[in-house]
Design an enzyme around this catalytic site. Structure first.
Site, PDB file in Angstrom:
ATOM      1  N   GLY A  54       0.840  -1.183   0.000  1.00 30.07           N
ATOM      2  CA  GLY A  54       0.000   0.000   0.000  1.00 30.07           C
ATOM      3  C   GLY A  54       0.874   1.232   0.000  1.00 30.07           C
ATOM      4  CB  CYS A  81       5.295  -4.022  -0.322  1.00 31.46           C
ATOM      5  SG  CYS A  81       6.181  -2.541  -0.746  1.00 31.46           S
ATOM      6  CE1 TYR A  82       2.487   0.927   6.026  1.00 28.07           C
ATOM      7  CE2 TYR A  82       0.556  -0.499   6.021  1.00 28.07           C
ATOM      8  CZ  TYR A  82       1.288   0.524   6.602  1.00 28.07           C
ATOM      9  OH  TYR A  82       0.853   1.112   7.739  1.00 28.07           O
ATOM     10  CG  HIS A 168       4.937  -5.280  -5.059  1.00 27.56           C
ATOM     11  ND1 HIS A 168       3.781  -5.153  -4.325  1.00 27.56           N
ATOM     12  CD2 HIS A 168       5.626  -4.148  -4.858  1.00 27.56           C
ATOM     13  CE1 HIS A 168       3.766  -3.981  -3.719  1.00 27.56           C
ATOM     14  NE2 HIS A 168       4.878  -3.343  -4.025  1.00 27.56           N
ATOM     15  CD  GLU A 170       1.718  -7.840  -5.406  1.00 25.64           C
ATOM     16  OE1 GLU A 170       2.635  -8.523  -4.908  1.00 25.64           O
ATOM     17  OE2 GLU A 170       1.477  -6.671  -5.060  1.00 25.64           O
ATOM     18  CG  ASP A 226     -20.174  -9.969 -16.372  1.00 27.81           C
ATOM     19  OD1 ASP A 226     -19.237 -10.699 -16.728  1.00 27.81           O
ATOM     20  OD2 ASP A 226     -20.035  -8.769 -16.090  1.00 27.81           O
ATOM     21  CE  LYS A 371     -15.982  -9.425 -17.981  1.00 33.41           C
ATOM     22  NZ  LYS A 371     -17.287  -8.758 -17.874  1.00 33.41           N
TER      23      LYS A 371
END
Ligand code: XMP
Length: 515
Positions: A54, A81-82, A168, A170, A226, A371
């Site tokens: 963050g 991280c944070y 990170h 991710e 959707d 999604k």
């Protein structure tokens, strides 16, 4: 019960990406606010907790914290991280604003590939973005890796199962990032990876059955991904208790109505009511040019027609009529972000909204899904690729791409032009890489010359954009040869068109749609 890993949100974008990566590791993840208490965490009985990165500094005024009780629960924790700095700060280590914070690419050095970094190469590229640096660890924790700027880039306390990484994992730029996440999930948290597309379907089918019992259910199909996936899931769960309604407004993409018929009526044998309401929409829109007025007319008429169908089926009458309405709400729309606001809800995206005075309960089989999961589930359920991979399409349809007055004639021109644009984009292999690509019909005509004669006809504007979430977008650099083919075909094949232009506006300052 499905095993869950909680992602604590210290910055919404980071948290969503982590949650998606966890799902890719076939583990169910849920995003929670950073002010969640230890008791609330315990009640959810997660198998692991990940603290997101963050923008804050642990020394910042009002910086978000973690309830200290959470680290005492004995649940494995990974701080990113944070999140990593926060763990160190709260558990008695040292975080310093050294001014040596790392941004961007860095090289991770792993002296011994053990524990969380088992099977890591000695050196690998990772992505950093932090202002503060961890310089001292709490009791029990050891450094596992470093970078030039971060002496403690990854740490772990294997007994307490508390880990942290300054980089990170991710983001795709961190080459072995997903390996680290999977190591945490599969080994530290001991999660097998049971969240598969087949298991999602199974879980949702059971949940839908339990929710609706023997009641009847209605679903408005829009032609988009959707609503199609939601309908297919509900149909798998309750079969002919489901009735789908497709309202053809005359403002759909070419062939959309036929495709919905072919897929739902023929392939899935769903009870489908196909309302051909084109005339009503064109009548209601006659003479109207103001964009918001058009939107409102289309939205309200859609709901009125849907209500008529619902009443015909006995909704609201108390006996035997449909009691539930399917909505294709997705997870990003229901996440409460750290700031306490539900993210990404757009007030104007309301076509197909709820008829207000009919007392439906909602069935939302996609509300836990991202999604990409919705698409995968759609494929698994056997929906055609053309529906599953369809680009987003606005509720008011071509109505917001026909600038000025909407008439049947102009809708036909635009639908034909749009089909050419999309066809050539698909042939060039670009369709899935673009967020949206379509044609716009402006309210002017221009002079041209064709054969021996002068023409006075409409231009078509090609609009193609790349984007991640439609909040911002860049105009797509389509190859010239693709533009050329589109242009030639538009003029040769679509009556009423004699000129083609390309929209080279990004968002901001433009919007994706022209109205
Ligand atoms: P704009 O034009 O605001 O569009 O950049 C952002 C995204 O939203 C879609 N859009 C709509 N979707 N009803 C919808 O359901 C609407 O009235 C509407 N207007 C825009 C647009 O296609 C893009 O994906």
């Amino acid at each position: 019960m499905t095993d869950v890993v909680l992602v604590v949100d210290y910055g919404a974008q980071y948290a969503q990406l982590i949650a998606r990566r966890v799902r890719e590791a076939r583990v169910y993840s849920e995003i929670v606010r950073h002010d969640i208490t230890a008791a609330e965490v315990a009640a959810k009985a997660p198998k692991g907790i990940i603290l997101s990165g963050g923008p804050s500094s642990v020394y910042g005024e009002g910086a978000p914290r973690l309830d200290p009780g959470i680290t005492a629960l004995g649940i494995p924790i990974l701080g990113i991280c944070y999140g990593a700095q926060l763990l160190v700060h709260q558990l008695g280590g040292t975080v310093e604003a050294t001014g040596r914070g790392g941004y961007g690419r860095a090289e991770l050095e792993v002296p011994t590939s053990v524990d969380l970094l088992a099977d890591f190469p000695e050196r690998s590229v990772v992505w950093m973005s932090h202002g503060d640096t961890i310089t001292g660890l709490f009791d029990g924790a050891v450094a596992l890796a470093s970078t030039d700027d971060a002496p403690i880039a990854v740490f772990g306390d294997p007994d307490a199962k508390i880990y942290g990484t300054q980089f990170h994992p991710e983001v795709a730029h961190s080459v072995h990032g997903q390996d680290l996440l999977e190591r945490f999930l599969h080994h530290v948290c001991d999660l097998g990876g049971t969240w598969t597309h087949a298991s999602i379907i199974e879980t949702q089918v059971e949940a839908i059955k339990a929710q609706v019992g023997a009641a009847k259910v209605l679903c408005a199909l829009s032609g988009g991904v959707d609503s199609a996936v939601a309908a297919a899931l509900v149909h798998k769960a309750i079969g002919d208790q489901l009735t789908c309604v497709f309202v053809d407004t005359g403002l759909m993409r070419q062939g959309e109505g036929d495709q919905v018929d072919a897929t739902f009526r023929k392939q899935f044998q769903v009870d489908l009511i196909h309302v051909k309401a084109q005339d009503r929409f064109f009548d209601a829109l006659a003479g109207v040019t103001e964009p918001e007025a058009k939107r409102k007319i289309i939205g309200e008429l859609f709901i009125r027609i849907f209500e008529e169908v619902a009443r015909d089926l006995g909704a609201g009458s108390g006996d035997g009529g449909p009691k539930f309405l399917v909505q294709g709400t997705l997870y990003p729309d229901v996440i409460e972000s750290g700031s306490g606001h539900a993210a990404n809800i757009k007030s104007h995206h309301n076509v197909g909204g709820l008829p207000e005075d009919l007392d439906f309960d909602l069935v939302e089989p996609l509300r836990l899904l991202f999604k990409d999961e919705v698409r995968a589930v759609g494929e698994e359920l056997g929906l055609p690729a053309e529906i599953v991979w369809r680009q987003p399409f606005p509720g008011p349809g071509l109505g917001v791409r026909i600038i000025g007055e909407v008439t049947r004639e102009r809708a036909e021109i635009l639908a034909a032009a749009d089909a050419v644009v999309v066809d050539e984009i698909r042939r060039a292999g670009l369709y899935r890489h673009l967020w949206q690509s379509f044609a716009v019909l402006p309210a002017v005509r221009t002079v041209g010359v064709m054969g021996d004669g002068r023409t006075y006809a409409y231009p078509i504007i090609i609009r193609a954009v790349t984007s991640d979430d439609a909040m911002t977008a860049d105009w797509a650099r389509l190859p010239y040869d693709v533009i050329e083919r589109i242009s030639t075909r538009l003029i040769n094949e679509v009556d009423g068109v004699n000129r083609v232009a390309l929209d080279v506006t990004s968002k901001p300052p433009g919007t994706i749609e022209w109205e």
